[in-house]
Design a protein around this motif. Structure first.
Motif, PDB file in Angstrom:
ATOM      1  N   THR A 179      20.667  59.852  16.774  1.00 11.80           N
ATOM      2  CA  THR A 179      20.241  60.474  18.029  1.00 11.80           C
ATOM      3  C   THR A 179      21.110  60.079  19.211  1.00 11.80           C
ATOM      4  O   THR A 179      21.343  60.896  20.113  1.00 11.80           O
ATOM      5  CB  THR A 179      18.775  60.135  18.330  1.00 11.80           C
ATOM      6  OG1 THR A 179      18.627  58.720  18.470  1.00 11.80           O
ATOM      7  CG2 THR A 179      17.871  60.624  17.210  1.00 11.80           C
ATOM      8  N   LEU A 184      20.632  63.606  20.758  1.00  8.34           N
ATOM      9  CA  LEU A 184      19.405  64.289  20.367  1.00  8.34           C
ATOM     10  C   LEU A 184      18.244  63.645  21.113  1.00  8.34           C
ATOM     11  O   LEU A 184      17.712  62.620  20.699  1.00  8.34           O
ATOM     12  CB  LEU A 184      19.196  64.201  18.856  1.00  8.34           C
ATOM     13  CG  LEU A 184      20.373  64.636  17.972  1.00  8.34           C
ATOM     14  CD1 LEU A 184      19.994  64.543  16.492  1.00  8.34           C
ATOM     15  CD2 LEU A 184      20.834  66.054  18.321  1.00  8.34           C
ATOM     16  N   THR A 187      14.340  63.721  19.254  1.00  3.70           N
ATOM     17  CA  THR A 187      14.175  63.343  17.849  1.00  3.70           C
ATOM     18  C   THR A 187      13.827  61.873  17.779  1.00  3.70           C
ATOM     19  O   THR A 187      14.595  61.027  18.258  1.00  3.70           O
ATOM     20  CB  THR A 187      15.470  63.620  17.057  1.00  3.70           C
ATOM     21  OG1 THR A 187      15.776  65.010  17.141  1.00  3.70           O
ATOM     22  CG2 THR A 187      15.315  63.223  15.597  1.00  3.70           C
ATOM     23  N   ALA A 232      10.926  66.206  15.612  1.00  3.11           N
ATOM     24  CA  ALA A 232      12.091  66.766  16.306  1.00  3.11           C
ATOM     25  C   ALA A 232      11.797  68.189  16.744  1.00  3.11           C
ATOM     26  O   ALA A 232      10.842  68.829  16.282  1.00  3.11           O
ATOM     27  CB  ALA A 232      13.326  66.735  15.411  1.00  3.11           C
ATOM     28  N   ASP A 236      17.264  70.260  18.698  1.00  2.00           N
ATOM     29  CA  ASP A 236      17.915  69.029  18.251  1.00  2.00           C
ATOM     30  C   ASP A 236      18.454  69.178  16.832  1.00  2.00           C
ATOM     31  O   ASP A 236      19.563  68.734  16.517  1.00  2.00           O
ATOM     32  CB  ASP A 236      16.928  67.866  18.298  1.00  2.00           C
ATOM     33  CG  ASP A 236      17.021  67.074  19.591  1.00  2.00           C
ATOM     34  OD1 ASP A 236      17.612  67.587  20.558  1.00  2.00           O
ATOM     35  OD2 ASP A 236      16.501  65.949  19.629  1.00  2.00           O
TER      36      ASP A 236
END
Length: 347
Positions: A179, A184, A187, A232, A236
């Protein structure tokens, strides 16, 4: 890729037919996002909200390829482990009776360890420490390397191994190797804000599971698990798959990603990459129009990922199919139909 209208129509009809509450679909080519659409509701209760692009879904077993696999590949890249490293080299407490001393990292990643698929730890109300001990003592069901048998137990052992090697927990390793590098922002391991999450099952007491991990073993462990528990958004995951089909080495080396998507078990009774299901495996739900090098993974809650490294095509399908109950048999045909509608153009 064919126009996404046919795939969206399939999902809208599934909601109208009561097959699933809601969905988000993302698909693209390389780093190009071609479609990101959402429909339906987060659940069927009084707090139901329309599903949006930002709805969080419990990924269930997609955790294996979104968290544990890239963490393991990062350790391979750094030379901390090898595919042929034996589990007992890194987990001295691992029981080595019945030939278990032969189990390697590759066996765990390809579901060929011979360890059982699962155990009823989630319903036994055992302390988390007891479950962790018993995972290392599970007896074999087949000699290592002799057959393909999808195993949550194997991935839970792999999770213990990568934590031991890295000296860090799975949630911090997810941030360090996935991540963080890929930016991301949505997530993470659950629990997550229930107001942002699609609901999964209704619990025996009548409450709806929303934002807390659905998998019983992961819930009983009370923390990050290697086989399930990550949440998530589709956006993402679109970025994640775009990184998988990228040509550069800025994240994980292209050579390692190619190794992970190669069929390692074609000589056995299944077709598995490292983590991923390869074409014509029992868990492959891509449909016949996807090429031989494509790979797939699904999650019990109703989620799936598909990618074709050669063409750069990828698909994210997030649903909360399990909200309407287990074993209804509707999600796999729907997955195949959606993936068929979004298959890469023939070469």
């Amino acid at each position: 890729m064919s126009p996404p209208g046919a795939a969206i129509d399939l999902l809208e009809r599934a909601v109208a037919a009561g097959e699933l509450p809601g969905w988000v679909l993302a698909a693209g080519h390389g780093d190009e996002l071609v479609v990101l659409e959402a429909g339906g509701l987060s659940d069927t209760g009084a707090a139901a909200r329309p599903v949006t692009h930002d709805t969080l879904f419990d990924l269930a077993s997609l955790t294996k390829v979104v968290a544990t696999l890239p963490i393991a590949l990062a350790l391979l890249r750094d030379g901390a482990v090898r595919l042929d490293s034996r589990v007992v080299e890194h987990l001295p407490a691992f029981d080595t009776s019945e030939g278990k001393a032969a189990i390697t990292v590759e066996h765990l990643l390809t579901h060929t360890s011979g360890l059982p698929a699962t155990r009823p730890y989630g319903t036994q109300r055992l302390p988390a420490a007891t479950i962790r001990e018993r995972l290392l003592a599970e007896p074999l069901e087949a000699p290592p390397g002799s057959r393909v048998s999808y195993s949550d137990i194997g991935f839970l052992v792999l999770g213990r191994l990568v934590e031991q090697v890295a000296g860090a927990t799975l949630d911090s390793l997810l941030a360090d190797h996935v991540t963080g590098p890929l930016a991301l922002a949505a997530t993470e391991y659950g629990p997550v804000d229930p107001r942002r999450a699609a609901a999964t099952e209704r619990r025996p007491d009548g409450t709806i599971c929303r934002g807390s991990v659905h998998d019983e073993i992961a819930a009983q462990l009370g923390g990050p698990a290697a086989h399930a528990g990550v949440f998530a958004t589709a956006g993402d995951l679109a970025s994640y798959l775009a990184a998988w089909v990228s040509t550069g080495d800025a994240w994980l080396p292209a050579e390692l990603r190619a190794l992970a998507t190669r069929d390692h078990t074609s000589h056995l009774d299944g077709h598995r990459g490292l983590g991923w299901a390869a074409r014509h495996d029992a868990y492959d739900q891509l449909g016949e129009d996807w090429p031989p090098g494509a790979v797939f993974h699904s999650g019990f809650t109703g989620t799936s990922l598909a990618l074709d490294p050669d063409s750069g095509r990828w698909v994210v399908l997030l649903t909360n199919d399990v909200h309407f109950g287990r074993g209804r048999g509707t999600i796999n045909p729907l997955r195949r139909a959606v993936h068929t509608a979004l298959a890469p153009a023939p070469r």
